[in-house]
Design an enzyme around this catalytic site. Structure first.
Site, PDB file in Angstrom:
ATOM      1  N   CYS A 145     -13.495  -6.836  21.331  1.00 16.46           N
ATOM      2  CA  CYS A 145     -12.347  -6.490  19.953  1.00 16.46           C
ATOM      3  C   CYS A 145     -11.113  -5.973  20.856  1.00 16.46           C
ATOM      4  CB  CYS A 145     -13.181  -5.406  19.200  1.00 16.46           C
ATOM      5  SG  CYS A 145     -13.834  -4.274  20.003  1.00 16.46           S
ATOM      6  N   CYS A 150      -0.790   6.449   6.593  1.00 19.97           N
ATOM      7  CA  CYS A 150      -1.969   6.215   7.259  1.00 19.97           C
ATOM      8  C   CYS A 150      -1.976   5.552   8.511  1.00 19.97           C
ATOM      9  CB  CYS A 150      -2.748   5.107   6.434  1.00 19.97           C
ATOM     10  SG  CYS A 150      -4.045   4.211   7.093  1.00 19.97           S
ATOM     11  N   GLU A 195     -29.067  -2.066  24.526  1.00 18.75           N
ATOM     12  CA  GLU A 195     -28.169  -1.391  23.816  1.00 18.75           C
ATOM     13  C   GLU A 195     -28.386   0.098  23.854  1.00 18.75           C
ATOM     14  OE1 GLU A 195     -25.904  -1.489  20.995  1.00 18.75           O
ATOM     15  OE2 GLU A 195     -26.073   0.571  20.983  1.00 18.75           O
ATOM     16  N   CYS A 205      -3.033  -0.035   8.992  1.00 18.55           N
ATOM     17  CA  CYS A 205      -2.332  -1.449   8.554  1.00 18.55           C
ATOM     18  C   CYS A 205      -1.002  -1.777   9.162  1.00 18.55           C
ATOM     19  CB  CYS A 205      -2.425  -1.963   7.365  1.00 18.55           C
ATOM     20  SG  CYS A 205      -4.153  -1.857   6.579  1.00 18.55           S
ATOM     21  N   GLN A 232     -21.215  -4.987  12.234  1.00 22.81           N
ATOM     22  CA  GLN A 232     -19.822  -5.496  12.139  1.00 22.81           C
ATOM     23  C   GLN A 232     -19.149  -5.173  10.589  1.00 22.81           C
ATOM     24  OE1 GLN A 232     -18.025  -6.925  14.735  1.00 22.81           O
ATOM     25  NE2 GLN A 232     -19.503  -7.403  16.135  1.00 22.81           N
ATOM     26  N   CYS A 288       0.739  -1.079  -0.020  1.00 25.68           N
ATOM     27  CA  CYS A 288      -0.027  -0.021  -0.057  1.00 25.68           C
ATOM     28  C   CYS A 288       1.044   1.295   0.129  1.00 25.68           C
ATOM     29  CB  CYS A 288      -0.717  -0.048   1.332  1.00 25.68           C
ATOM     30  SG  CYS A 288      -1.755   1.601   1.485  1.00 25.68           S
ATOM     31  N   ASP A 341     -20.910  -8.022  24.460  1.00 27.32           N
ATOM     32  CA  ASP A 341     -19.971  -7.573  23.334  1.00 27.32           C
ATOM     33  C   ASP A 341     -19.704  -6.211  23.214  1.00 27.32           C
ATOM     34  OD1 ASP A 341     -18.897  -7.548  20.811  1.00 27.32           O
ATOM     35  OD2 ASP A 341     -20.299  -7.801  19.719  1.00 27.32           O
ATOM     36  N   TYR A 392     -25.119  -5.111  24.908  1.00 25.62           N
ATOM     37  CA  TYR A 392     -24.410  -4.530  23.827  1.00 25.62           C
ATOM     38  C   TYR A 392     -24.757  -5.209  22.503  1.00 25.62           C
ATOM     39  CZ  TYR A 392     -21.539  -3.455  28.066  1.00 25.62           C
ATOM     40  OH  TYR A 392     -21.040  -3.126  29.215  1.00 25.62           O
TER      41      TYR A 392
HETATM   42  N1  SAH Z   1     -23.279  -7.032  19.433  1.00 28.16           N
HETATM   43  C1  SAH Z   1     -23.297  -6.149  18.399  1.00 28.16           C
HETATM   44  C2  SAH Z   1     -22.727  -4.617  18.662  1.00 28.16           C
HETATM   45  C3  SAH Z   1     -21.331  -4.643  19.259  1.00 28.16           C
HETATM   46  S1  SAH Z   1     -20.527  -3.255  19.094  1.00 28.16           S
HETATM   47  C4  SAH Z   1     -22.639  -6.756  16.838  1.00 28.16           C
HETATM   48  O1  SAH Z   1     -22.321  -7.713  16.995  1.00 28.16           O
HETATM   49  O2  SAH Z   1     -23.113  -6.217  16.145  1.00 28.16           O
HETATM   50  C5  SAH Z   1     -20.793  -2.628  20.871  1.00 28.16           C
HETATM   51  C6  SAH Z   1     -22.441  -1.995  20.864  1.00 28.16           C
HETATM   52  O3  SAH Z   1     -22.393  -1.346  22.309  1.00 28.16           O
HETATM   53  C7  SAH Z   1     -22.553  -0.593  20.076  1.00 28.16           C
HETATM   54  O4  SAH Z   1     -23.623  -0.992  19.313  1.00 28.16           O
HETATM   55  C8  SAH Z   1     -22.633   0.299  20.992  1.00 28.16           C
HETATM   56  O5  SAH Z   1     -23.600   1.449  20.458  1.00 28.16           O
HETATM   57  C9  SAH Z   1     -23.154  -0.253  22.174  1.00 28.16           C
HETATM   58  N2  SAH Z   1     -22.693   0.417  23.388  1.00 28.16           N
HETATM   59  C10 SAH Z   1     -21.629   1.051  23.829  1.00 28.16           C
HETATM   60  N3  SAH Z   1     -21.840   1.609  25.113  1.00 28.16           N
HETATM   61  C11 SAH Z   1     -22.880   0.996  25.546  1.00 28.16           C
HETATM   62  C12 SAH Z   1     -23.541   1.191  26.677  1.00 28.16           C
HETATM   63  N4  SAH Z   1     -22.686   1.759  27.939  1.00 28.16           N
HETATM   64  N5  SAH Z   1     -24.660   0.265  27.050  1.00 28.16           N
HETATM   65  C13 SAH Z   1     -25.197  -0.578  26.330  1.00 28.16           C
HETATM   66  N6  SAH Z   1     -24.606  -0.420  24.812  1.00 28.16           N
HETATM   67  C14 SAH Z   1     -23.507   0.073  24.530  1.00 28.16           C
END
Ligand code: SAH
Length: 446
Positions: free
Chosen positions: A397, A71, A322, A74, A272, A65, A370, A301
């Site tokens: 993550c 950047c 969420e 990566c 995602q 790249c 998550d 989440y």
């Molecule tokens: N499980 C989902 C989203 C994961 S990302 C998937 O796999 O697509 C993490 C998520 O947590 C995001 O949507 C974000 O908006 C939410 N989030 C962040 N802080 C939070 C909190 N304090 N309480 C609830 N949700 C939250």
């Protein structure tokens, strides 16, 4: 004068200009595509020349790249994919092995162009005119990008075309220092399975001149675009999206199919970025949950409800929580679209919601969690330990915050009573050093 802003008065002069400009656009468009292809060809040639060069041990290998240094996104761009996976495996083991067995990382078969969400910041640069790309690491300097190894190729082409359209429509880019100008960012989202494409134009103020013509030009070039949204961000902020939205073409959202379910995705909802690996990740997460069809499950989440709705068929009921309002709205719609009746979604802070469940002495069997990069909170985990579900499936993550939270949940911090049964790293972000992990925790008796 070729001013598109005045096109609506329909004088012939302007119409001719419009036509000429249109031709120019198409020509630029073709040039762009040619540039795009040439770039790729040049890069490949560089590599071929390097490979065939008998002297190659003495010369520096060209990067895959051309902007990778500036950047910084990566970190592993020039490592063979196998080596990238090996490094991630080592890193995951280093941080997580002390908690439980780390399985071999799940890698990709084709690790390029996996990002289905592409963001470009727009800028005007002396000598270059309108450019689009990414912020140089830890700065507000824009590095122009024409194509990227990670990003969906169609999305990249659309962004290049918007650059050209902005020029011919005389749309000024937003200046972060002065606050003047219009076009700040473009966000493109591509439905991996459906092919539907959403373009979000992030503007410093709500009015896009010659909106109709702009939309029709862009859609003529890319009939795959199913919706275009204006997002207004007039704040001096590093946040990309502002609060106000105006749909100027299509439905205002796209749909994608993941794990056999259809999901509605709004501009501001989290989804995602790597659909192929998300399926592998969710598959592992649901396997870890060992559902029999009777359990009460929490998806914390939950975003637009992807995990909840993937697991719902194997559970008694699933409760999703969420913080983001739009994502919760999408989750509710997604349950309806997929005719799933045993899910409920709540808009709340996940920690507070879990505390409320614990105070109400609800019975919960399995929790999926998550959280974002900074991990979970003590409020959340204390409530989890009070609710004490049989199994917790933690998707993360960020292995550092995962390790911190596992420490808490496994009792190193006194209170925890869980055992880590297994951890599987999943390569959601090839070429970068980010590692995603899914981890199964089992309760180990009071
Ligand atoms: N499980 C989902 C989203 C994961 S990302 C998937 O796999 O697509 C993490 C998520 O947590 C995001 O949507 C974000 O908006 C939410 N989030 C962040 N802080 C939070 C909190 N304090 N309480 C609830 N949700 C939250």
């Amino acid at each position: 004068m070729t001013d598109y802003k005045n096109y609506s008065n329909k004088d012939n002069n302007n119409r001719d200009n419009h036509r000429n400009n249109q031709k120019d656009n198409h020509r630029n468009q073709k040039d762009n595509h040619r540039d795009h292809k040439d770039n790729h060809r040049d890069q490949k040639d560089n590599h071929r020349n390097y490979k065939d060069n008998p002297n190659k041990n003495n010369i520096k290998k060209p990067s895959l790249c051309e902007v990778s240094k500036k950047c910084g996104g990566c970190q592993y761009i020039d490592l063979p994919y196998k080596e990238q996976l090996a490094r991630k495996q080592r890193q995951a083991e280093k941080l997580l092995k002390k908690f439980g067995r780390v399985k071999p990382i799940i890698g990709m078969e084709n690790p390029s162009h996996y990002r289905n969400k592409v963001h470009a910041v727009f800028d005007f640069q002396r000598g270059k005119g309108i450019v689009s790309g990414i912020y140089k690491e830890r700065s507000h300097i824009v590095v122009p990008v024409n194509n990227c190894m990670l990003e969906d190729e169609k999305a990249d082409q659309i962004i290049l075309s918007i650059r050209e359209l902005a020029k011919s429509f005389k749309i000024k880019t937003y200046n972060e220092d002065t606050g003047y100008g219009l076009l700040r960012h473009v966000l493109v989202r591509v439905g991996h399975t459906t092919g539907q494409i959403m373009v979000v134009l992030v503007l410093g103020s709500p009015i896009l001149p010659s909106k109709k013509n702009f939309v029709s030009e862009l859609c003529k070039l890319y009939p795959e675009i199913t919706t275009i949204v204006i997002n207004v961000n007039n704040k001096r902020t590093s946040m990309v999206l502002g609060d106000k939205e105006q749909v100027i073409y299509g439905k205002g959202y796209i749909e994608d199919v993941l794990c056999g379910r259809t999901f509605k995705i709004s501009p501001k909802s989290f989804y995602q970025v790597n659909a192929v690996q998300t399926e592998a990740l969710y598959h592992k997460a649901v396997e870890y949950a060992q559902l029999s069809g009777k359990e009460t499950v929490v998806d914390a989440y939950c975003g637009i409800g992807t995990i909840a709705l993937t697991a719902a068929g194997q559970a008694g009921k699933v409760i999703g929580v969420e913080l983001n309002r739009d994502a919760v709205r999408d989750a509710v719609a997604n349950a309806r679209i997929n005719q799933i009746q045993n899910t409920d979604f709540y808009q709340n802070d996940a920690g507070r919601f879990m505390r409320q469940l614990a105070e109400a002495e609800e019975k919960v069997d399995v929790v999926f969690m998550d959280p974002p990069r900074n991990g979970s909170t003590e409020e959340f985990m204390d409530a989890l330990l009070r609710l004490y579900p049989e199994r917790v499936v933690y998707i993360s993550c960020n292995p550092e915050t995962l390790a911190r939270d596992l420490e808490y949940l496994t009792g190193k911090g006194q209170k925890g009573k869980y055992r880590v049964m297994e951890i599987t790293p999943v390569d959601m972000f090839p070429y970068t050093d980010n590692i995603e992990n899914v981890c199964l925790l089992q309760r180990s008796g009071r």
